[in-house]
Design a protein around this motif. Structure first.
Motif, PDB file in Angstrom:
ATOM      1  N   THR A 185      17.006 -15.907  -5.488  1.00 53.85           N
ATOM      2  CA  THR A 185      17.253 -15.625  -4.060  1.00 53.85           C
ATOM      3  C   THR A 185      18.532 -15.124  -3.701  1.00 53.85           C
ATOM      4  O   THR A 185      18.568 -14.107  -3.425  1.00 53.85           O
ATOM      5  CB  THR A 185      17.123 -16.995  -2.971  1.00 53.85           C
ATOM      6  OG1 THR A 185      18.215 -17.770  -2.891  1.00 53.85           O
ATOM      7  CG2 THR A 185      15.469 -17.176  -2.851  1.00 53.85           C
TER       8      THR A 185
ATOM      9  N   PHE B 290      16.414 -18.873   2.857  1.00 52.06           N
ATOM     10  CA  PHE B 290      16.839 -18.871   1.543  1.00 52.06           C
ATOM     11  C   PHE B 290      16.968 -20.063   1.188  1.00 52.06           C
ATOM     12  O   PHE B 290      16.784 -20.548  -0.212  1.00 52.06           O
ATOM     13  CB  PHE B 290      18.063 -18.843   1.660  1.00 52.06           C
ATOM     14  CG  PHE B 290      18.882 -17.861   1.281  1.00 52.06           C
ATOM     15  CD1 PHE B 290      19.116 -16.460   0.294  1.00 52.06           C
ATOM     16  CD2 PHE B 290      19.521 -16.268   2.585  1.00 52.06           C
ATOM     17  CE1 PHE B 290      19.585 -14.942   0.324  1.00 52.06           C
ATOM     18  CE2 PHE B 290      19.641 -15.200   2.447  1.00 52.06           C
ATOM     19  CZ  PHE B 290      20.302 -14.619   0.891  1.00 52.06           C
TER      20      PHE B 290
ATOM     21  N   GLY C 256      13.624 -20.757   0.069  1.00 47.15           N
ATOM     22  CA  GLY C 256      13.407 -19.893  -1.472  1.00 47.15           C
ATOM     23  C   GLY C 256      12.479 -18.467  -1.737  1.00 47.15           C
ATOM     24  O   GLY C 256      11.821 -18.062  -2.500  1.00 47.15           O
TER      25      GLY C 256
ATOM     26  N   ILE D 271      10.634 -14.934  -1.142  1.00 46.55           N
ATOM     27  CA  ILE D 271      11.231 -14.026  -1.694  1.00 46.55           C
ATOM     28  C   ILE D 271      11.147 -12.686  -0.771  1.00 46.55           C
ATOM     29  O   ILE D 271      12.169 -11.875  -0.510  1.00 46.55           O
ATOM     30  CB  ILE D 271      10.802 -13.299  -3.547  1.00 46.55           C
ATOM     31  CG1 ILE D 271      11.738 -14.673  -4.461  1.00 46.55           C
ATOM     32  CG2 ILE D 271      11.544 -12.445  -3.813  1.00 46.55           C
ATOM     33  CD1 ILE D 271      12.604 -15.303  -4.154  1.00 46.55           C
TER      34      ILE D 271
ATOM     35  N   VAL E 111      13.509 -13.012   1.524  1.00 45.95           N
ATOM     36  CA  VAL E 111      15.076 -12.566   1.554  1.00 45.95           C
ATOM     37  C   VAL E 111      14.793 -11.229   1.176  1.00 45.95           C
ATOM     38  O   VAL E 111      16.133 -10.266   1.316  1.00 45.95           O
ATOM     39  CB  VAL E 111      15.377 -13.406  -0.178  1.00 45.95           C
ATOM     40  CG1 VAL E 111      16.485 -12.834  -0.450  1.00 45.95           C
ATOM     41  CG2 VAL E 111      15.248 -14.706   0.329  1.00 45.95           C
TER      42      VAL E 111
END
Length: 164
Positions: free
Chosen positions: A34, A129, A132, A134, A137
């Motif tokens: 990340t 974050f 995780g 994605i 992020v």
């Protein structure tokens, strides 16, 4: 990977005992990915001179992702059918696979377009974050990089905060 396969073949008990080592490795990769994606997206977008170039690079990246993913799936399918993985295995996992797949597909059907789009927007940056996620992020640094481009860093940029 070859060493792990050989160890699993020659000494299955020892290979199973080493599972925590593999799990720790996966967690380390997940921890780093990340931050790596965040830094790559911010520096990539902020460093580009033209927003059209961002679109072209994004399109090429999407095309590359689709091609490589298709090749990887073809190689996986071929290797699974060619080597007939887990033939004669005493594991109970293959019996639970259809249920796991149907549960996963059911979750995907339950989530509509609006829910999916709302899921992309993180509740907090730290939450994206920490989990995780994605997609979340990637969204955050994309908007951050577009906001923090220096004045005059692109064609015909007008901003209420710039002096020109």
């Amino acid at each position: 990977m070859v060493i792990a396969v050989a160890l699993g073949y020659l000494s299955p008990e020892r290979a199973v005992a080493m599972k925590p080592l593999g799990d720790a490795f996966i967690r380390l990769i997940t921890m780093i990915i990340t931050v790596l994606i965040f830094c790559t997206v911010v520096t990539g977008i902020a460093g580009m001179q033209d927003l059209k170039k961002v679109g072209r690079v994004g399109g090429k990246a999407l095309l590359y992702f689709e091609i490589v993913s298709t090749i990887a799936l073809a190689v996986d399918w071929w290797s699974a059918t060619w080597f007939i993985l887990a033939a004669g295995s005493t594991s109970t996992r293959p019996h639970s696979m259809p249920k796991a797949v149907s549960d996963y597909a059911g979750q995907a059907k339950a989530q509509g377009v609006v829910e999916f789009l709302m899921h992309i927007v993180p509740t907090t940056v730290a939450d994206a974050f920490a989990r995780g996620d994605i997609l979340q992020v990637v969204l955050f640094p994309s908007s951050l990089a577009l906001d923090y481009r220096p004045p005059g860093h692109g064609q015909n940029r007008s901003s209420p905060c710039s002096n020109h």
